[in-house]
Design a protein around this motif. Structure first.
Motif, PDB file in Angstrom:
ATOM      1  N   PHE A 797       0.810  -1.223   0.000  1.00  0.00           N
ATOM      2  CA  PHE A 797       0.000   0.000   0.000  1.00  0.00           C
ATOM      3  C   PHE A 797       0.845   1.275   0.000  1.00  0.00           C
ATOM      4  O   PHE A 797       0.285   2.374  -0.064  1.00  0.00           O
ATOM      5  N   GLY A 798       2.159   1.129   0.085  1.00  0.00           N
ATOM      6  CA  GLY A 798       3.018   2.312   0.114  1.00  0.00           C
ATOM      7  C   GLY A 798       2.977   3.015   1.446  1.00  0.00           C
ATOM      8  O   GLY A 798       3.126   4.241   1.516  1.00  0.00           O
ATOM      9  N   PHE A 799       2.778   2.251   2.523  1.00  0.00           N
ATOM     10  CA  PHE A 799       2.738   2.825   3.871  1.00  0.00           C
ATOM     11  C   PHE A 799       4.054   2.554   4.593  1.00  0.00           C
ATOM     12  O   PHE A 799       4.875   1.719   4.158  1.00  0.00           O
ATOM     13  N   ALA A 800       4.222   3.244   5.727  1.00  0.00           N
ATOM     14  CA  ALA A 800       5.394   3.039   6.574  1.00  0.00           C
ATOM     15  C   ALA A 800       4.918   2.926   8.022  1.00  0.00           C
ATOM     16  O   ALA A 800       3.975   3.626   8.418  1.00  0.00           O
ATOM     17  N   PRO A 801       5.566   2.066   8.820  1.00  0.00           N
ATOM     18  CA  PRO A 801       5.159   1.951  10.230  1.00  0.00           C
ATOM     19  C   PRO A 801       5.332   3.282  10.947  1.00  0.00           C
ATOM     20  O   PRO A 801       6.329   3.993  10.751  1.00  0.00           O
ATOM     21  N   LEU A 802       4.345   3.637  11.765  1.00  0.00           N
ATOM     22  CA  LEU A 802       4.396   4.904  12.502  1.00  0.00           C
ATOM     23  C   LEU A 802       4.962   4.684  13.896  1.00  0.00           C
ATOM     24  O   LEU A 802       4.744   3.637  14.516  1.00  0.00           O
ATOM     25  N   THR A 803       5.674   5.701  14.383  1.00  0.00           N
ATOM     26  CA  THR A 803       6.140   5.658  15.774  1.00  0.00           C
ATOM     27  C   THR A 803       4.959   5.929  16.697  1.00  0.00           C
ATOM     28  O   THR A 803       3.892   6.373  16.252  1.00  0.00           O
ATOM     29  N   GLY A 804       5.164   5.678  17.988  1.00  0.00           N
ATOM     30  CA  GLY A 804       4.102   5.930  18.961  1.00  0.00           C
ATOM     31  C   GLY A 804       3.656   7.380  18.941  1.00  0.00           C
ATOM     32  O   GLY A 804       2.457   7.689  19.028  1.00  0.00           O
ATOM     33  N   ARG A 805       4.646   8.304  18.821  1.00  0.00           N
ATOM     34  CA  ARG A 805       4.321   9.729  18.811  1.00  0.00           C
ATOM     35  C   ARG A 805       3.519  10.102  17.568  1.00  0.00           C
ATOM     36  O   ARG A 805       2.532  10.855  17.635  1.00  0.00           O
ATOM     37  N   GLN A 806       3.945   9.584  16.415  1.00  0.00           N
ATOM     38  CA  GLN A 806       3.231   9.870  15.160  1.00  0.00           C
ATOM     39  C   GLN A 806       1.786   9.337  15.196  1.00  0.00           C
ATOM     40  O   GLN A 806       0.856  10.016  14.772  1.00  0.00           O
TER      41      GLN A 806
END
Length: 845
Positions: A797-806
């Motif tokens: 899907f062209g996504f990236a894992p997000l950090t907790g803050r994001q």
């Protein structure tokens, strides 16, 4: 007049079975049912499916088979949802048909039976009588004062008199009986009847769309046109920037997908069909799905008295004897004079009674008559119920030529045809008032003598001798006072329209707590008013007595001219025109004639008016939930459109952030949310305490559209702010896409919860019983989590894992983008409470 139905034996059970095996069942079938291929073909014409197929072809043509296969799977999944919703709707409509199966009377093995119309066979002896519809073609071999309206086949509105002696002694399926009774031998059934042979052309007449249907269709059509225009604009802008034909086409298709609200027509059809099915489960038969949308807006209910407000358990318990000038109570055996009046009333009734009053007369006669004279006599002539007020006359003879002429009807009608002195009339009128004041229904009874075979053209020409009065008691239904209070609390006015006299109706009205029970108007007075005068009078008057068809129709039309949404109950032939004219025609299932049921849009199988309270509540619930669904669709489409269009139009860093893959996932969330979650929402607790919506109110009112648009714009603002924050923070395109998309998904979840009510807080609506809400939300969260944190899926899907803050920033932004609506609801509740308090103080003052 034998009890074995005119000595007709009819078919035996074996003959019925043999006939059915040979000729089939009595079923009309004009339209071919939609099969799976028809539904799929309709689906392939939907704009959203066409766009997805084009996008799939582009991916495959450019060698991106993974995306092409995913889109193809998405198309199949979307199609499955649509097919499921279509199946639910069609199953609901099929069940509606099963619950409205007409019945007919037939004589078999010497017994009069009531059977489903489709069970009629060739050779049957069918009995048709006033108020019924002819169930098959047949040849008359016995009749009494029989007339039939054949306008369905001939276009001629005047009724035709027929009997076995006339050249034209055929009756045809679908025509309606205006007067009398006939027994006919069935000669054709089903598609072999005259109606069956011409019915195909009748079935092709298109059904008119309702105002709400037109509004929904126009809205979707306008959005499709807008989508097409924007599609061309975006394609042009993209192509000028990139000079890549296919890539530009794909991006413009993405935006077109975001604009088209294809969920709205699906939601509308589902809500109406399933609403009709829910009404059936509550004991209300809905003949037309479109009635559901009108129910919630009813402002006036016009109801008849007998059998609707009262028990319809007509019990003859008083007789007035003019010679003795006394009222006799029939709780003890009647004396000779009372029995003579009872016998005259019996001869004036139908030989095979079906009206509760006539059944009561026959039962009492059979109970107290020393010698039952009925088997000795046959009916020679019948004058049907007619006149204003109405009366009816029967002439019987035996084999020796002895003759009985008896009449009964409204006391005023009987008095007018009898030669009475002024003093006698005054005494009779005084007796009528005495009986009526206690809620009795009063009929006059008279007899006559006539020599010769050339009877008068009208019954009023006989020289009648007044025999007496008979009075029936019919107590109000036990729950009717509570039913009226429920209508009043819902802001609905109740009016009684009856053929009974004013005194009887007023007495019952006071007993059940009808508002305005002291003010009434009769049919003759009403007909003298001009249309403008009547429009004013129907506002002030809640009791209309001695009504006839033309008067009833004028009342309904006057109320409609006052912009009221009118519901009307009825059961007789004379109610047909008014039932048809009312916005919601309601026929009684037990005592209603077939003509009344045909004219009506609703049928109450148990003749229970309290079901109309449930029906109106259901109508309000369906309308409110459909509004919630459509407002949700509008609100969530706006941020999707803007998040696709603005970065491209303003030349932001990542102008083509989303592809059809991302939009289709949001579509997969929105479809079930709007058409499954909101359809299953319970009714809000204040729904039946509000006034009915105004007839002039449009479904897409500016105020409601404005709130939905603001909701969408705020969500779009939140998503685009996150977009700008992510790009200004130097995040890569995949992270920017993921954060922006996450805000849209989170906002969608909170929007689903917030839009469950536009009055009560989300904390209140969380207690609503709707098990689908947590299921859909859990599925949405799980799939979104998989798309972000499972590496192969996120890469696809062209996504990236997000950090907790994001992730927290996305959650808070999505929450704030929606939660402001709770403040608006809070102020709305405060204002409503203040208005209620002001009204209560005004009432006290």
């Amino acid at each position: 007049m034998e009890d074995n139905n005119f000595n007709v034996e009819g078919l035996s059970n074996a003959q019925v079975l043999e006939s059915r095996n040979k000729y089939g069942s009595n079923i009309l079938s004009f339209e071919a049912e939609d099969n799976v291929f028809t539904v799929i073909f309709k689906l392939l014409k939907e704009p959203m499916i066409i766009i997805l197929l084009i996008a799939t072809a582009i991916y495959c043509f450019s060698g991106d088979f993974a995306n092409g296969i995913f889109l193809l799977c998405s198309i199949l999944f979307l199609s499955m949802i649509s097919l499921y919703q279509d199946s639910r709707s069609r199953n609901a409509l099929e069940k509606l048909k099963l619950y409205h199966k007409p019945t007919c009377k037939v004589i078999r093995e010497g017994a009069l039976l009531n059977i489903p119309t489709e069970s009629l066979v060739i050779g049957d002896s069918m009995v048709v009588e006033e108020g019924t519809s002819v169930p098959a073609d047949g040849l008359i071999f016995h009749s009494n004062d029989f007339s039939v309206n054949e306008s369905l086949l001939t276009g001629e509105s005047l009724s035709v008199f027929k009997d076995a002696a006339t050249n034209d002694h055929m009756i045809f399926h679908g025509t309606t009986i205006i007067s009398g009774l006939a027994i006919a031998n069935v000669t054709a059934i089903g598609m072999e009847t005259r109606l069956g042979k011409v019915g195909i052309s009748i079935s092709k007449i298109p059904e008119q769309k309702t105002p709400l249907e037109r509004q929904v269709n126009n809205f979707v059509k306008n959005m499709v046109i807008l989508g097409a225009i924007v599609f061309l604009m975006v394609w042009g802008i993209n192509f000028l920037h990139s000079h890549l034909f296919m890539a530009s086409l794909l991006q413009s298709l993405t935006l077109a997908m975001s604009i088209i609200p294809e969920e709205i027509p699906v939601a509308f059809t589902s809500f109406m069909a399933l609403g009709a099915w829910r009404l059936i489960k509550m004991g209300i038969v809905v003949k037309q799905m479109k009635t559901v949308e009108t129910l919630g807006s009813a402002t006036v209910i016009c109801t008849d008295k007998t059998g609707t407000l009262t028990e319809n358990q007509m019990s003859l318990d008083r007789i007035y004897l003019p010679v003795k000038r006394t009222i006799v109570n029939l709780q003890s055996p009647p004396d000779q004079e009372s029995l003579a009046v009872l016998e005259t009333a019996m001869w004036a009734s139908e030989p095979i009674p079906f009206d509760p009053m006539e059944i009561s007369i026959h039962d009492l006669y059979k109970k107290y008559a020393i010698h039952d004279e009925r088997p000795r006599f046959f009916m020679r002539q019948e004058y049907a119920l007619s006149g204003r007020p109405p009366m009816m006359t029967h002439i019987f003879e035996d084999k020796s030529g002895s003759r009985i002429i008896a009449a009964k009807g409204a006391p005023e009608a009987i008095i007018s045809v009898c030669h009475l002195t002024i003093h006698q009339k005054e005494e009779i009128l005084e007796a009528i008032e005495t009986l009526s004041s206690t809620g009795h229904r009063v009929l006059g009874v008279a007899s006559a003598s006539f020599q010769g075979d050339h009877f008068p053209a009208t019954q009023q020409e006989f020289a009648m001798e007044f025999a007496g009065l008979i009075a029936f008691t019919d107590p109000p239904k036990k729950n009717i006072r509570f039913v009226l209070n429920d209508f009043y609390h819902a802001g609905i006015t109740v009016k009684i329209i009856t053929g009974d006299n004013a005194q009887t109706t007023s007495a019952i009205a006071k007993e059940i707590g009808l508002r305005g029970a002291d003010h009434f108007m009769n049919g003759d007075e009403l007909m003298k008013l001009s249309d403008d005068e009547l429009r004013l009078e129907v506002v002030k008057t809640n009791i209309f007595t001695r009504m006839f068809p033309e008067a009833k129709l004028r009342i309904i039309n006057a109320l409609k001219a006052n912009h009221e949404i009118v519901a009307m109950t009825g059961d007789g032939v004379n109610d047909g025109p008014a039932l048809k004219a009312a916005h919601i025609g309601i026929a009684m299932g037990k005592k209603g004639t077939e003509i009344a049921k045909q004219a009506a849009s609703l049928i109450l199988p148990e003749d229970d008016l309290s079901k109309m309270v449930d029906a109106i509540a259901m109508g309000r619930k369906i309308y409110a939930n459909l509004k919630k669904a459509i407002q949700y669709i509008i609100s969530i489409h706006i941020p999707i459109i803007l998040c696709v269009f603005i970065p491209l139009a303003l030349g932001w860093r990542y102008p083509n952030l989303f592809s059809p893959l991302h939009i289709i996932f949001l579509e997969l969330i929105m479809g079930p949310t709007c058409s499954i979650i909101y359809e299953n929402e319970p009714m809000e607790k204040n729904a039946m305490l509000r006034k009915p919506r105004l007839p002039t109110e449009t479904f897409f009112s500016f105020k409601e559209l404005f709130i939905s648009m603001v909701q969408g714009l705020v969500i779009a603002l939140g998503a685009l702010l996150i977009y700008k924050y992510a790009t200004s923070s130097g995040f890569k395109e995949n992270t920017v896409r993921t954060m922006t998309y996450s805000v849209l998904v989170v906002s969608n979840i909170f929007l689903t919860l917030a839009n469950r009510s536009f009055f009560y807080s989300v904390l209140e609506t969380l207690r609503y019983k709707n098990k689908l809400v947590p299921i859909i939300i859990c599925i949405t969260i799980s799939l979104t989590g998989a798309m972000i944190y499972i590496t192969p899926v996120s890469q696809f899907f062209g996504f990236a894992p997000l950090t907790g803050r994001q992730l927290l920033i996305c959650l808070v932004t999505g929450f704030i983008s929606v939660i402001w609506l709770e403040g608006l609801k809070f102020f709305k509740r405060i204002n409503t409470l203040e208005i209620q308090n002001d009204n209560s103080h005004t009432t006290v003052l």
